[in-house]
Scaffold this motif. Structure first.
Motif, PDB file in Angstrom:
ATOM      1  N   ALA A  20       0.821  -1.213   0.000  1.00 49.24           N
ATOM      2  CA  ALA A  20       0.000   0.000   0.000  1.00 49.24           C
ATOM      3  C   ALA A  20       0.856   1.264   0.000  1.00 49.24           C
ATOM      4  O   ALA A  20       0.503   2.267  -0.622  1.00 49.24           O
ATOM      5  CB  ALA A  20      -0.939  -0.007   1.200  1.00 49.24           C
ATOM      6  N   ALA A  21       2.010   1.220   0.671  1.00 44.26           N
ATOM      7  CA  ALA A  21       2.901   2.378   0.754  1.00 44.26           C
ATOM      8  C   ALA A  21       3.817   2.498  -0.467  1.00 44.26           C
ATOM      9  O   ALA A  21       4.570   3.458  -0.579  1.00 44.26           O
ATOM     10  CB  ALA A  21       3.739   2.293   2.033  1.00 44.26           C
ATOM     11  N   GLY A  22       3.762   1.519  -1.358  1.00 45.42           N
ATOM     12  CA  GLY A  22       4.608   1.555  -2.537  1.00 45.42           C
ATOM     13  C   GLY A  22       6.033   1.106  -2.290  1.00 45.42           C
ATOM     14  O   GLY A  22       6.900   1.288  -3.141  1.00 45.42           O
ATOM     15  N   LYS A  23       6.297   0.514  -1.146  1.00 36.38           N
ATOM     16  CA  LYS A  23       7.644   0.028  -0.839  1.00 36.38           C
ATOM     17  C   LYS A  23       7.964  -1.263  -1.577  1.00 36.38           C
ATOM     18  O   LYS A  23       9.132  -1.581  -1.801  1.00 36.38           O
ATOM     19  CB  LYS A  23       7.801  -0.205   0.666  1.00 36.38           C
ATOM     20  N   VAL A  24       6.930  -2.007  -1.913  1.00 34.55           N
ATOM     21  CA  VAL A  24       7.077  -3.292  -2.591  1.00 34.55           C
ATOM     22  C   VAL A  24       6.065  -3.349  -3.719  1.00 34.55           C
ATOM     23  O   VAL A  24       4.908  -2.960  -3.543  1.00 34.55           O
ATOM     24  CB  VAL A  24       6.822  -4.465  -1.616  1.00 34.55           C
TER      25      VAL A  24
END
Length: 85
Positions: A20-24
């Motif tokens: 959701a945070a765009g880290k993965v």
């Protein structure tokens, strides 16, 4: 069993948060494995709850479900390592 389920739930929530945070950014294969982990977690948790409520004494089924969950968590870790930004 409780510890494995607690750790699995934390891992699932962590991966969902990272996505959701765009880290993965998981690959299609990674998404498939993550969805399988969630399904396996639900199965293992249901068996755990049933066992501890006395509704079943199927320790073999519970052990197999926990083992499958552990194996799938290891697989998703490998899948997602290639998708980190």
């Amino acid at each position: 069993s409780f510890r494995v389920l607690s750790d699995a739930q934390a891992a699932i929530n962590s991966v969902k948060s990272d996505i959701a945070a765009g880290k993965v950014t998981p690959s299609d294969a990674g998404k498939k494995v993550l969805n399988q982990i969630i399904a396996d977690y639900n199965t293992a948790n249901d068996l755990y709850q049933s066992y501890h409520s006395g509704a079943t004494n199927d320790t073999t089924g519970l052990s197999q479900a926990i083992t499958q969950l552990i194996n799938d968590i290891a697989a998703v870790t490998t899948q997602l390592q290639g998708g980190k930004k």
